[in-house]
Scaffold this active site. Structure first.
Site, PDB file in Angstrom:
ATOM      1  N   GLU A   1       0.856  -1.181   0.000  1.00 40.61           N
ATOM      2  CA  GLU A   1       0.000   0.000   0.000  1.00 40.61           C
ATOM      3  C   GLU A   1       0.891   1.229   0.000  1.00 40.61           C
ATOM      4  OE1 GLU A   1      -3.543  -1.828   2.858  1.00 40.61           O
ATOM      5  OE2 GLU A   1      -2.072  -0.434   3.667  1.00 40.61           O
TER       6      GLU A   1
ATOM      7  N   LYS B   1       2.450   4.500   1.368  1.00 42.56           N
ATOM      8  CA  LYS B   1       2.652   5.052   2.709  1.00 42.56           C
ATOM      9  C   LYS B   1       2.341   6.534   2.643  1.00 42.56           C
ATOM     10  CE  LYS B   1       5.702   5.287   6.670  1.00 42.56           C
ATOM     11  NZ  LYS B   1       5.185   6.617   7.031  1.00 42.56           N
TER      12      LYS B   1
ATOM     13  N   ARG C   1      -2.260   9.958  10.938  1.00 46.26           N
ATOM     14  CA  ARG C   1      -2.882   8.666  11.242  1.00 46.26           C
ATOM     15  C   ARG C   1      -4.086   8.914  12.143  1.00 46.26           C
ATOM     16  NH1 ARG C   1      -0.131   3.469  12.069  1.00 46.26           N
ATOM     17  NH2 ARG C   1      -1.775   1.875  12.010  1.00 46.26           N
TER      18      ARG C   1
ATOM     19  N   ARG D   1      -2.983   9.439  16.768  1.00 47.84           N
ATOM     20  CA  ARG D   1      -2.072   8.368  17.143  1.00 47.84           C
ATOM     21  C   ARG D   1      -1.838   8.314  18.661  1.00 47.84           C
ATOM     22  NH1 ARG D   1       3.254   6.805  13.660  1.00 47.84           N
ATOM     23  NH2 ARG D   1       4.178   5.294  15.065  1.00 47.84           N
TER      24      ARG D   1
ATOM     25  N   GLU E   1      -5.836   7.326   7.436  1.00 46.46           N
ATOM     26  CA  GLU E   1      -4.985   8.514   7.411  1.00 46.46           C
ATOM     27  C   GLU E   1      -5.795   9.705   6.909  1.00 46.46           C
ATOM     28  OE1 GLU E   1      -0.541   9.382   7.642  1.00 46.46           O
ATOM     29  OE2 GLU E   1      -1.593   7.478   7.824  1.00 46.46           O
TER      30      GLU E   1
ATOM     31  N   PHE F   1      -7.472   2.137   5.428  1.00 45.17           N
ATOM     32  CA  PHE F   1      -6.677   0.984   5.005  1.00 45.17           C
ATOM     33  C   PHE F   1      -6.859  -0.249   5.882  1.00 45.17           C
ATOM     34  CE2 PHE F   1      -3.568   3.969   7.038  1.00 45.17           C
ATOM     35  CZ  PHE F   1      -3.316   3.259   8.207  1.00 45.17           C
TER      36      PHE F   1
ATOM     37  N   ARG G   1       5.116  -3.109  17.115  1.00 46.55           N
ATOM     38  CA  ARG G   1       5.897  -2.930  15.890  1.00 46.55           C
ATOM     39  C   ARG G   1       6.522  -4.290  15.558  1.00 46.55           C
ATOM     40  NH1 ARG G   1       7.818   1.827  13.924  1.00 46.55           N
ATOM     41  NH2 ARG G   1       7.565   2.862  15.936  1.00 46.55           N
TER      42      ARG G   1
ATOM     43  N   LYS H   1       7.621  -0.902   6.685  1.00 43.71           N
ATOM     44  CA  LYS H   1       7.512   0.344   5.905  1.00 43.71           C
ATOM     45  C   LYS H   1       8.778   0.506   5.079  1.00 43.71           C
ATOM     46  CE  LYS H   1       8.771   3.120   9.987  1.00 43.71           C
ATOM     47  NZ  LYS H   1       8.315   4.199  10.886  1.00 43.71           N
TER      48      LYS H   1
END
Length: 248
Positions: free
Chosen positions: A47, A49, A54, A69, A97, A136, A228, A234
């Site tokens: 996708e 970025k 966010r 966020r 986003e 997303f 994470r 990313k």
């Protein structure tokens, strides 16, 4: 409430609820296409970025809120998105986003600065920096205030343990008035890559669409709030930079 559940040995009863924002799933950085495929392959989803804000969208009936966020309510900063979501016939928690978007083009992040921190932006600012919501991921869903997946307390069906493949299919099934037709929503640009060349080509195309790079995802991954991991990577690359000093 969590402490009470723990005291009574009922933590397994805790569940996702509307208007209680979750921490966002995060992505680990990576630059090399071959390394990314070795971690996530043999086939990955890619996708764009996006270089925006966010935001988690929570909706029950006509009550719509956006959370940042850091889990703050930022609904007042983007009233156009809230208003556009109110009449839609579903309840949900969506990850996405907020982007500046004008004349069919994504605006750079710096263009959003006049919108930040304003609880009630003026008509002039809204006209100068129009915004859209790019969705997303779908974290929970119901069929509307009187749907079978909702009740009077606003319960929805959690999707955190469903695969990204299933979450995306259910996101695509939601009615989201497209920015291409004058609405306030887009779905993230999604493609499939099975080798390093395809991944590099997708990166170049994302940059051409004025986005930062790529989010590369395992289509069979679940959603891990606040973590994470290696389910999402990313892909960004160092760009030419200028060292400078502001002297006045």
């Amino acid at each position: 409430e969590t402490a009470s559940l723990a005291r009574d040995d009922r933590l397994s009863a805790a569940s996702l609820r509307l208007f209680h924002p979750l921490k966002f799933m995060l992505a680990s950085p990576a630059e090399d296409a071959a390394e990314i495929l070795a971690r996530l392959g043999p086939e990955v989803w890619v996708e764009d970025k996006y270089d925006g804000i966010r935001a988690q969208l929570h909706k029950r009936g006509t009550d719509v809120r956006l959370y940042s966020r850091d889990l703050h309510d930022i609904s007042g900063q983007f009233p156009e998105i809230v208003a556009a979501a109110r009449p839609l016939p579903w309840d949900a928690v969506i990850d996405g986003e907020v982007l500046g978007f004008k004349d069919g083009l994504v605006l750079p992040f710096i263009s959003l600065q006049p919108r930040l921190g304003r609880k009630d932006p003026s008509d002039a600012i809204k006209a100068e920096v129009p915004v859209i919501y790019v969705a997303f991921d779908l974290l929970a869903v119901g069929e509307g205030r009187h749907g079978r997946d909702t009740d009077r307390d606003g319960a929805v069906e959690p999707l955190l343990r469903a695969t990204l493949r299933e979450r995306r299919a259910r996101l695509d099934a939601l009615e989201l008035p497209s920015a291409a037709d004058g609405g306030r929503f887009l779905r993230s640009h999604l493609a499939v890559a099975a080798d390093a060349d395809a991944l590099e080509a997708a990166f170049v195309e994302a940059r051409a669409r004025r986005n930062e790079g790529l989010m590369v995802k395992d289509p069979d991954s679940g959603y891990a709030p606040g973590r994470r991991g290696l389910g999402w990577l990313k892909m960004k690359k160092a760009l030419a930079t200028i060292d400078w000093v502001v002297v006045g």
